[in-house]
Each structure stands twice: as C-alpha cells, then as structure tokens.
Motif scaffolding. Structure first.
Motif, PDB file in Angstrom:
ATOM      1  N   ASN A 136       0.829  -1.211   0.000  1.00 50.42           N
ATOM      2  CA  ASN A 136       0.000   0.000   0.000  1.00 50.42           C
ATOM      3  C   ASN A 136       0.862   1.259   0.000  1.00 50.42           C
ATOM      4  OD1 ASN A 136      -2.295  -1.526  -0.016  1.00 50.42           O
ATOM      5  ND2 ASN A 136      -2.740  -1.269   2.148  1.00 50.42           N
ATOM      6  N   GLU A 137       1.973   1.207   0.724  1.00 46.95           N
ATOM      7  CA  GLU A 137       2.894   2.344   0.735  1.00 46.95           C
ATOM      8  C   GLU A 137       3.482   2.576  -0.662  1.00 46.95           C
ATOM      9  OE1 GLU A 137       4.462   5.526   2.597  1.00 46.95           O
ATOM     10  OE2 GLU A 137       3.223   4.048   3.614  1.00 46.95           O
ATOM     11  N   PHE A 138       3.818   1.490  -1.354  1.00 47.11           N
ATOM     12  CA  PHE A 138       4.358   1.601  -2.708  1.00 47.11           C
ATOM     13  C   PHE A 138       3.315   2.171  -3.666  1.00 47.11           C
ATOM     14  CE2 PHE A 138       4.859  -0.453  -6.906  1.00 47.11           C
ATOM     15  CZ  PHE A 138       6.037   0.150  -7.280  1.00 47.11           C
ATOM     16  N   MET A 139       2.090   1.678  -3.589  1.00 42.92           N
ATOM     17  CA  MET A 139       1.043   2.174  -4.488  1.00 42.92           C
ATOM     18  C   MET A 139       0.706   3.631  -4.181  1.00 42.92           C
ATOM     19  SD  MET A 139       0.729  -0.263  -6.491  1.00 42.92           S
ATOM     20  CE  MET A 139      -0.615   0.282  -7.488  1.00 42.92           C
ATOM     21  N   LEU A 140       0.741   4.004  -2.910  1.00 40.61           N
ATOM     22  CA  LEU A 140       0.504   5.395  -2.541  1.00 40.61           C
ATOM     23  C   LEU A 140       1.617   6.293  -3.082  1.00 40.61           C
ATOM     24  CD1 LEU A 140      -1.319   7.314  -0.858  1.00 40.61           C
ATOM     25  CD2 LEU A 140       0.224   6.893   1.035  1.00 40.61           C
ATOM     26  N   CYS A 141       2.846   5.833  -2.991  1.00 39.48           N
ATOM     27  CA  CYS A 141       3.978   6.588  -3.528  1.00 39.48           C
ATOM     28  C   CYS A 141       3.821   6.767  -5.031  1.00 39.48           C
ATOM     29  CB  CYS A 141       5.278   5.863  -3.206  1.00 39.48           C
ATOM     30  SG  CYS A 141       6.753   6.647  -3.886  1.00 39.48           S
ATOM     31  N   ARG A 142       3.473   5.700  -5.746  1.00 38.99           N
ATOM     32  CA  ARG A 142       3.295   5.798  -7.201  1.00 38.99           C
ATOM     33  C   ARG A 142       2.191   6.772  -7.555  1.00 38.99           C
ATOM     34  NH1 ARG A 142       4.656   1.659 -10.869  1.00 38.99           N
ATOM     35  NH2 ARG A 142       3.748   3.166 -12.294  1.00 38.99           N
ATOM     36  N   GLN A 143       1.102   6.749  -6.787  1.00 40.73           N
ATOM     37  CA  GLN A 143      -0.032   7.628  -7.064  1.00 40.73           C
ATOM     38  C   GLN A 143       0.318   9.089  -6.764  1.00 40.73           C
ATOM     39  OE1 GLN A 143      -2.981   6.597  -8.302  1.00 40.73           O
ATOM     40  NE2 GLN A 143      -3.811   8.642  -8.353  1.00 40.73           N
ATOM     41  N   GLU A 144       0.967   9.324  -5.627  1.00 37.80           N
ATOM     42  CA  GLU A 144       1.253  10.701  -5.227  1.00 37.80           C
ATOM     43  C   GLU A 144       2.393  11.314  -6.035  1.00 37.80           C
ATOM     44  OE1 GLU A 144       2.017  10.489  -1.042  1.00 37.80           O
ATOM     45  OE2 GLU A 144      -0.097  10.744  -0.544  1.00 37.80           O
ATOM     46  N   GLN A 145       3.440  10.571  -6.274  1.00 39.74           N
ATOM     47  CA  GLN A 145       4.610  11.122  -6.949  1.00 39.74           C
ATOM     48  C   GLN A 145       4.430  11.191  -8.460  1.00 39.74           C
ATOM     49  OE1 GLN A 145       7.063  12.433  -5.274  1.00 39.74           O
ATOM     50  NE2 GLN A 145       6.279  11.740  -3.315  1.00 39.74           N
ATOM     51  N   ASN A 146       3.614  10.313  -8.999  1.00 41.20           N
ATOM     52  CA  ASN A 146       3.378  10.240 -10.442  1.00 41.20           C
ATOM     53  C   ASN A 146       4.693  10.050 -11.197  1.00 41.20           C
ATOM     54  OD1 ASN A 146       1.765  10.107 -12.667  1.00 41.20           O
ATOM     55  ND2 ASN A 146       1.555  12.309 -12.923  1.00 41.20           N
ATOM     56  N   ASP A 147       5.626   9.379 -10.548  1.00 40.94           N
ATOM     57  CA  ASP A 147       6.928   9.114 -11.145  1.00 40.94           C
ATOM     58  C   ASP A 147       7.478   7.846 -10.502  1.00 40.94           C
ATOM     59  OD1 ASP A 147       9.340   9.188 -12.421  1.00 40.94           O
ATOM     60  OD2 ASP A 147      10.124  10.902 -11.308  1.00 40.94           O
ATOM     61  N   PRO A 148       7.611   6.757 -11.252  1.00 43.42           N
ATOM     62  CA  PRO A 148       8.073   5.512 -10.629  1.00 43.42           C
ATOM     63  C   PRO A 148       9.510   5.569 -10.122  1.00 43.42           C
ATOM     64  CG  PRO A 148       7.771   5.236 -13.001  1.00 43.42           C
ATOM     65  CD  PRO A 148       7.269   6.594 -12.654  1.00 43.42           C
ATOM     66  N   ARG A 149      10.313   6.498 -10.610  1.00 42.31           N
ATOM     67  CA  ARG A 149      11.706   6.600 -10.146  1.00 42.31           C
ATOM     68  C   ARG A 149      11.783   7.005  -8.687  1.00 42.31           C
ATOM     69  NH1 ARG A 149      13.649  10.814 -14.358  1.00 42.31           N
ATOM     70  NH2 ARG A 149      11.552  11.485 -13.885  1.00 42.31           N
ATOM     71  N   ALA A 150      10.784   7.720  -8.196  1.00 41.97           N
ATOM     72  CA  ALA A 150      10.798   8.170  -6.803  1.00 41.97           C
ATOM     73  C   ALA A 150      10.467   7.041  -5.838  1.00 41.97           C
ATOM     74  CB  ALA A 150       9.799   9.309  -6.626  1.00 41.97           C
ATOM     75  N   CYS A 151       9.954   5.934  -6.336  1.00 41.38           N
ATOM     76  CA  CYS A 151       9.475   4.850  -5.469  1.00 41.38           C
ATOM     77  C   CYS A 151      10.317   3.582  -5.587  1.00 41.38           C
ATOM     78  CB  CYS A 151       8.027   4.539  -5.810  1.00 41.38           C
ATOM     79  SG  CYS A 151       6.961   5.983  -5.763  1.00 41.38           S
ATOM     80  N   LEU A 152      11.540   3.685  -6.061  1.00 40.32           N
ATOM     81  CA  LEU A 152      12.369   2.492  -6.256  1.00 40.32           C
ATOM     82  C   LEU A 152      12.666   1.781  -4.946  1.00 40.32           C
ATOM     83  CD1 LEU A 152      14.913   3.711  -8.948  1.00 40.32           C
ATOM     84  CD2 LEU A 152      13.024   2.109  -9.239  1.00 40.32           C
ATOM     85  N   GLU A 153      12.974   2.521  -3.894  1.00 41.71           N
ATOM     86  CA  GLU A 153      13.326   1.895  -2.618  1.00 41.71           C
ATOM     87  C   GLU A 153      12.129   1.171  -2.006  1.00 41.71           C
ATOM     88  OE1 GLU A 153      16.344   1.451  -1.414  1.00 41.71           O
ATOM     89  OE2 GLU A 153      16.987   2.420  -3.258  1.00 41.71           O
ATOM     90  N   VAL A 154      10.963   1.763  -2.100  1.00 44.24           N
ATOM     91  CA  VAL A 154       9.767   1.110  -1.558  1.00 44.24           C
ATOM     92  C   VAL A 154       9.438  -0.130  -2.383  1.00 44.24           C
ATOM     93  CG1 VAL A 154       7.371   1.462  -0.877  1.00 44.24           C
ATOM     94  CG2 VAL A 154       8.948   3.365  -0.822  1.00 44.24           C
ATOM     95  N   GLY A 155       9.674  -0.081  -3.689  1.00 43.10           N
ATOM     96  CA  GLY A 155       9.466  -1.249  -4.541  1.00 43.10           C
ATOM     97  C   GLY A 155      10.394  -2.392  -4.170  1.00 43.10           C
ATOM     98  N   LYS A 156      11.627  -2.045  -3.813  1.00 42.88           N
ATOM     99  CA  LYS A 156      12.564  -3.084  -3.359  1.00 42.88           C
ATOM    100  C   LYS A 156      12.097  -3.701  -2.050  1.00 42.88           C
ATOM    101  CE  LYS A 156      16.630  -1.155  -5.594  1.00 42.88           C
ATOM    102  NZ  LYS A 156      17.962  -0.568  -5.408  1.00 42.88           N
ATOM    103  N   GLN A 157      11.474  -2.909  -1.182  1.00 41.81           N
ATOM    104  CA  GLN A 157      10.938  -3.437   0.073  1.00 41.81           C
ATOM    105  C   GLN A 157       9.787  -4.411  -0.190  1.00 41.81           C
ATOM    106  OE1 GLN A 157       9.849  -0.091   2.470  1.00 41.81           O
ATOM    107  NE2 GLN A 157      11.960   0.650   2.639  1.00 41.81           N
ATOM    108  N   VAL A 158       8.960  -4.116  -1.188  1.00 39.49           N
ATOM    109  CA  VAL A 158       7.855  -5.013  -1.545  1.00 39.49           C
ATOM    110  C   VAL A 158       8.411  -6.346  -2.026  1.00 39.49           C
ATOM    111  CG1 VAL A 158       5.928  -5.374  -3.129  1.00 39.49           C
ATOM    112  CG2 VAL A 158       6.255  -3.144  -2.073  1.00 39.49           C
ATOM    113  N   THR A 159       9.424  -6.302  -2.884  1.00 39.35           N
ATOM    114  CA  THR A 159      10.037  -7.531  -3.382  1.00 39.35           C
ATOM    115  C   THR A 159      10.685  -8.317  -2.251  1.00 39.35           C
ATOM    116  OG1 THR A 159      10.450  -6.428  -5.494  1.00 39.35           O
ATOM    117  CG2 THR A 159      11.668  -8.446  -5.069  1.00 39.35           C
ATOM    118  N   ALA A 160      11.361  -7.635  -1.349  1.00 36.08           N
ATOM    119  CA  ALA A 160      12.007  -8.308  -0.214  1.00 36.08           C
ATOM    120  C   ALA A 160      10.967  -8.959   0.696  1.00 36.08           C
ATOM    121  CB  ALA A 160      12.858  -7.320   0.569  1.00 36.08           C
TER     122      ALA A 160
END
Length: 179
Positions: free
Chosen positions: A43-67
């Motif tokens: 949910n944090e990753f999807m919120l970041c993607r929605q708010e930032q409107n730029d996937p580059r800003a959410c790379l670290e949170v995406g890595k946390q989802v994968t981990a």
C-alpha cells in the motif's frame, strides 16, 4: 518510449534487486499469503506511485515489496514445502488459465499447513476489494502550485437576470400534451 534530455534515468545499480523467480502457478499459489503479509508495504508503494506520479521516486519502496514477498516465500518453503509444491503443480497443470477450481483439495492441505505451522490464515473472499484506510509513514507531497491568471476587469460579461419569461408566442413544443 520517448524521453527528453532533461529526464535523468536511474543507474543500473539503483534498479538491481533480487527478483522473485517463480512460475505463474507458484506465485498464484502463494498470492493470498503474500498479499496479506506484505499489505502495508505494498500500500505504501502504491501510494507513492499515485502521489509522486513518477516511478523513479518509489524504487526503494518497490525493493521493500520484493524483499517482503521473498521473505514470505522463504518461510513457506521452509515450513510447507511439500504442500506448496503439490498445490503449485496442480495449479500449473490442471488448466490453461490457472483456475483454482480443480485444486481445492490440495489448496485445503496447503492452507492447513499454513495455519498450523505459520499461523497464517487465507483471507476470506473479497478481502482485497474492501476499502481500508492506510496510515502512511511518508510525508504527503507538496500540493501543485495554483496556475496564475492575470486579473482582468470583468473579463466575462454578466449573465442576464433571471426574470420570468413570457410564454412562447406560438405555444410550446409539446402542445398536444397539455390537458
């Protein structure tokens, strides 16, 4: 995709992460448990993607989802490996569109193992469709700046006053409906 020179792309080292290397059937088999255990991070990753409107800003949170997903799969493999493999094999080979209806018996065995050994329950039907409020740990984004409009003295003409109108000169369009 076309980009301009002012867009900075992340380096390969920033993108590199351990990926989940499983078949579609295996991911579908564990999806309910991964979804429940990694719900907050996802949910944090999807919120970041929605708010930032730029996937580059959410790379670290995406890595946390994968981990998180890899950790759940590691626990499943450690405790319920045989049941997981049987269920994933059934989902892989029972139908071409990965339906679960042919694999309910192996699903029940896998769910029992998950409940007994990992204390994880499968969510009820429609759990992920329900609305929930996510408490985010990140700061909200800056609101976009208001567009500046030049102040013009009464640029639009005023609307006519709302005075009652006279009846139509030749009657209304629906003259046959009048009783």
């Amino acid at each position: 995709m076309v980009i301009t020179n002012d867009v900075t792309l992340p380096e390969y080292s920033e993108l590199k992460t351990d990926e989940v290397k499983l078949s579609t059937g295996a991911l579908l088999t564990a999806s309910a448990f991964i979804g429940k255990q990694c719900e907050g991070v996802n949910n944090e990753f999807m919120l970041c993607r929605q708010e930032q409107n730029d996937p580059r800003a959410c790379l670290e949170v995406g890595k946390q989802v994968t981990a998180c997903a890899k950790e759940v799969l590691r626990r499943i493999r450690k405790e319920c490996c045989q049941e997981f493999n049987q269920y994933a094999n059934c989902v892989d080979k029972s139908s071409r569109d990965y339906t679960f209806r042919h694999c309910r018996k192996t699903q029940a065995i896998f769910d029992d193992c998950m409940r007994e050994r990992l204390c994880l329950l499968r969510n009820d039907f429609g759990y992920f469709c329900r609305a929930r409020i996510h408490k985010s740990s990140s700061d909200p984004p800056e609101p976009p700046p208001c567009p500046c409009h030049p102040k013009v003295e009464d640029a639009t003409p005023s609307l006519p006053d709302c005075k009652p109108r006279k009846p139509a000169r030749f009657g209304g369009r629906l003259y046959w409906c009048n009783d």
